[in-house]
Design a protein around this motif. Structure first.
Motif, short mmCIF file in Angstrom:
data_model
loop_
_atom_site.label_atom_id
_atom_site.label_comp_id
_atom_site.label_asym_id
_atom_site.label_seq_id
_atom_site.Cartn_x
_atom_site.Cartn_y
_atom_site.Cartn_z
N ASP A 81 0.82 -1.16 0.03
CA ASP A 81 -0.19 -0.04 -0.10
C ASP A 81 0.74 1.22 -0.16
O ASP A 81 0.40 2.28 0.43
CB ASP A 81 -1.07 0.05 1.24
CG ASP A 81 -1.80 -1.18 1.05
OD1 ASP A 81 -2.37 -1.60 -0.12
OD2 ASP A 81 -2.45 -1.57 2.17
N PHE A 82 2.14 1.29 -0.40
CA PHE A 82 2.82 2.51 -0.60
C PHE A 82 3.75 2.04 -1.74
O PHE A 82 4.17 1.12 -2.24
CB PHE A 82 3.84 2.70 0.67
CG PHE A 82 4.57 1.75 1.24
CD1 PHE A 82 5.92 1.69 0.81
CD2 PHE A 82 4.18 0.79 2.02
CE1 PHE A 82 7.10 0.72 1.09
CE2 PHE A 82 5.26 -0.45 2.28
CZ PHE A 82 6.31 -0.20 2.00
N ASP A 83 4.60 3.33 -2.12
CA ASP A 83 5.51 3.13 -3.29
C ASP A 83 6.76 4.06 -2.82
O ASP A 83 6.67 4.61 -1.77
CB ASP A 83 4.92 3.43 -4.48
CG ASP A 83 4.47 4.91 -4.53
OD1 ASP A 83 4.84 5.63 -3.65
OD2 ASP A 83 3.56 4.92 -5.53
N GLU A 84 7.85 4.07 -3.93
CA GLU A 84 8.74 5.08 -3.40
C GLU A 84 8.46 6.49 -3.20
O GLU A 84 9.03 7.22 -2.38
CB GLU A 84 9.79 4.94 -4.49
CG GLU A 84 10.62 3.57 -4.63
CD GLU A 84 11.89 3.50 -5.58
OE1 GLU A 84 12.26 4.74 -6.05
OE2 GLU A 84 12.36 2.62 -5.75
N ALA A 85 7.36 6.91 -4.10
CA ALA A 85 7.07 8.34 -3.86
C ALA A 85 6.48 8.72 -2.41
O ALA A 85 6.81 9.54 -1.81
CB ALA A 85 5.85 8.74 -4.83
N ASP A 86 6.05 7.58 -1.90
CA ASP A 86 5.49 7.93 -0.57
C ASP A 86 6.62 7.78 0.58
O ASP A 86 6.75 8.74 1.41
CB ASP A 86 4.44 6.75 -0.14
CG ASP A 86 3.20 6.60 -0.75
OD1 ASP A 86 2.69 7.62 -1.08
OD2 ASP A 86 2.80 5.46 -1.15
N GLY A 109 11.56 0.22 3.74
CA GLY A 109 10.51 0.37 2.54
C GLY A 109 11.10 -0.05 1.38
O GLY A 109 10.23 -0.86 0.63
N LEU A 110 12.55 0.23 0.95
CA LEU A 110 12.63 -0.18 -0.37
C LEU A 110 13.01 -1.65 -0.47
O LEU A 110 12.72 -2.39 -1.38
CB LEU A 110 13.98 0.67 -0.55
CG LEU A 110 13.79 2.01 -0.65
CD1 LEU A 110 15.22 2.91 -0.98
CD2 LEU A 110 13.06 2.43 -2.02
N THR A 111 13.35 -2.40 0.69
CA THR A 111 13.72 -3.74 0.72
C THR A 111 12.16 -4.40 0.48
O THR A 111 12.19 -5.47 -0.42
CB THR A 111 14.11 -4.25 2.22
OG1 THR A 111 15.26 -3.41 2.34
CG2 THR A 111 14.31 -5.64 2.23
N VAL A 112 11.19 -3.93 1.25
CA VAL A 112 9.84 -4.41 1.08
C VAL A 112 9.30 -4.30 -0.42
O VAL A 112 8.82 -5.16 -1.29
CB VAL A 112 8.76 -3.81 2.03
CG1 VAL A 112 7.34 -4.05 1.64
CG2 VAL A 112 9.15 -4.29 3.27
#
Length: 560
Positions: free
Chosen positions: A6-11, A85-88
């Motif tokens: 439910d998130f991306d790099e922009a978040d 977050g990037l790992t996920v």
């Protein structure tokens, strides 16, 4: 197609900011022991130390995170959280599967606990209590509450707010403040539980005492992450909930409320008196207003007294009461007058608002400059009312007090609207010439006279003024740029002088300045018909500066 997470790099970038986001990219290899739960993802991220990072997937505002690194402890979304977050995101398809497993495990655990007998559950709780001192404290406090042992509960709460076990040299340092806060939170939870158990009157008494204990402790704690403020707000909420449940005496509650709001205790709790309207009723709120007014009359300049009176007056729509509070402590620069004027404007009382604003100018002492925002307000009002000469008079006074380019521009705009700029300009230039003769400069260098003449487009007069009184290099550059087409030889002399010291400096910013000056020199030589002279100058410069490779590349890029 729905995203797997439910998130991306922009978040992540929006939460962390560009710098932390880019630094987080460098920590991907440092992420270990990733664990996915139903609504959260944790991992250990190795940096200066091994930090515990947790992403919260289903927070009220969407994605959030917590990390026990110093930056994270201050409430920031740090590089370690970015790395997690990037790992996920590198394996998004794994998250829904692992969340499903976590949900299933929680359901299985709940089913297992439900199937245990009373003796088996008791044995399990005893086992956990023996291994977890924090859990033991919470349950001991709950047990004392259930027994109705208010003496024991009060003693335990006092222990939980005691800083002594955490203090080194009499002070709880940052490293220990979080643990202290967690302990204090246990007391807050126990107080809230009392209300839920039907003992709201006891919760009222204990929450008030806990607020006092927390306030007394705060000066001895490095609370850089603001944990104590969150506990204070939770205690205030527990007190309000208890009052709503117990319906205590409105007179006593009103006295306590006003006393609390006027004390240092409110710094941590942030109680809003209007939240107690349903508890106090009309009679109790009337007493709050009366007590607040009496306190304010005793100390009209007190911040807490003013804030309380202002809050109550605003809520009650009492504009005159609000004005009276502020009128009792007027700032000499008229900024308070302006606040009153704006409040009266909001109430539709424009004539009174204008009078208050004008008083702000009239009552300003000779050695105090009126607030610029107040002058702007009055000039706007005068312009709307076609009182253009009054606006000019204000702007002239403002300029006379502080002769800056900004004040000159405001005066020019007002005087042009009134059709009297030529006369006002001469008056203003007289003042600026006197300043220039005394070598009075603007805050960023050079006489304001040169800037004003340049801003008027009077380049010839500006050049003469610079020759006569001197000018800052910034002003000479602006003069040369504006006069280059009609004074190429004079402009060229300026550019050559400004370029000379740059030849001995290094750095890309210096190279940019030097290149810009060379482009301007080339224009001057073209106007003068001396391109060969510029070519010779440029060749000599390149030979002298050839070791500065970045400069050479920059010159090539601009065709120099």
């Amino acid at each position: 197609m729905a995203r797997d997470v439910d998130f991306d790099e922009a978040d992540l970038r929006a939460l962390a900011g560009p710098r932390s986001f880019e630094r987080g990219r460098g920590y991907l290899a440092a992420v270990a022991a990733v664990e996915v739960g139903d609504g959260w993802i944790t991992a250990t991220v190795h940096g200066t130390d091994a930090y515990r990072a947790e992403l919260i997937l289903d927070g009220p505002d969407g994605l959030a995170g917590e990390c026990d690194c110093p930056h994270g402890m201050e409430g920031n979304f740090c590089k370690h959280l970015v790395a997690l977050g990037l790992t996920v995101l590198a394996e998004p398809e794994a998250v829904p599967r692992q969340r499903g497993r976590a949900r299933a495990r929680a359901q299985e655990l709940d089913a297992w606990l439900a199937a245990l007998s009373g003796d088996e559950l008791l044995a399990l709780v005893r086992e956990q209590v023996s291994e977890n001192r924090q859990l033991a404290r919470r349950l001991e406090l709950r047990a004392a509450s259930a027994r109705g042992d208010l003496v024991e509960v009060r003693a335990r709460i006092r222990e939980l707010f005691d800083t002594a076990p955490f203090a080194r040299y009499g002070f709880v340092e940052y490293a220990d403040a979080h643990t202290y806060g967690e302990q204090a939170s246990q007391a807050m939870s126990a107080i809230a539980a009392l209300t839920a158990a039907g003992r709201a009157a006891d919760a009222i008494s204990l929450s008030r005492e806990a607020m006092r204990l927390l306030s007394e402790a705060q000066d001895a704690i490095d609370d850089s992450d603001g944990h104590l403020g969150r506990i204070g707000a939770a205690l205030a909420e527990a007190h309000l909930d208890a009052c709503r449940a117990a319906r205590p005496d409105s007179d006593e509650t009103a006295r306590w409320l006003v006393g609390h709001l006027l004390s240092d205790l409110d710094d941590l709790t942030g109680i809003d008196p209007l939240d107690y309207e349903d508890v106090l009723g009309a009679q109790g709120m009337a007493q709050v207003r009366g007590l607040a007014a009496a306190a304010w009359r005793r100390h009209r300049t007190g911040w807490a007294e003013k804030y309380l009176m202002e809050r109550l007056a605003k809520a009650g729509g009492d504009v005159d009461g609000w004005v009276a509070v502020h009128a009792a402590d007027l700032a000499p620069d008229g900024s308070t007058h302006l606040g009153i004027a704006r409040e009266l404007d909001t109430a539709g009382r424009q004539d009174e608002a204008l009078r208050w604003a004008e008083r702000g100018i009239e009552e300003a002492p000779d050695d105090v400059a009126p607030d610029n925002a107040l002058i702007d307000y009055l000039c706007d009002r005068y312009t709307c009312a076609n009182r253009l000469r009054d606006a000019v008079a204000l702007r002239h006074g403002q300029f006379a007090r502080r002769r800056s380019l900004a004040a000159y521009r405001r005066l020019r705009a007002a005087a042009r609207a009134a059709g009297c700029w030529q006369a006002e300009r001469e008056r203003a230039l007289v003042l600026l010439r006197a300043d220039a003769g005394q070598r009075q400069q603007s805050w960023y260098g050079g006489p304001v006279l040169v800037d004003a003449l340049l801003d008027d487009g009077d380049v010839d007069a500006a050049w003469r003024a610079a020759d006569e009184t001197g000018a800052h290099d910034r002003q000479w550059l602006a003069l040369a740029d504006q006069a280059r087409a009609v004074r190429p030889a004079a402009a060229l002399g300026v550019y050559l002088r400004l370029a000379e010291p740059l030849m001995r400096q290094t750095g890309n910013a210096v190279y940019e300045q030097l290149t810009s000056l060379l482009l301007s020199m080339r224009d001057c030589h073209r106007s003068l018909g001396t391109e060969d002279e510029f070519t010779a100058h440029l060749d000599a410069l390149r030979a002298d500066q050839r070791r500065k490779r970045n400069l050479m590349r920059l010159l090539d890029r601009h065709g120099l």
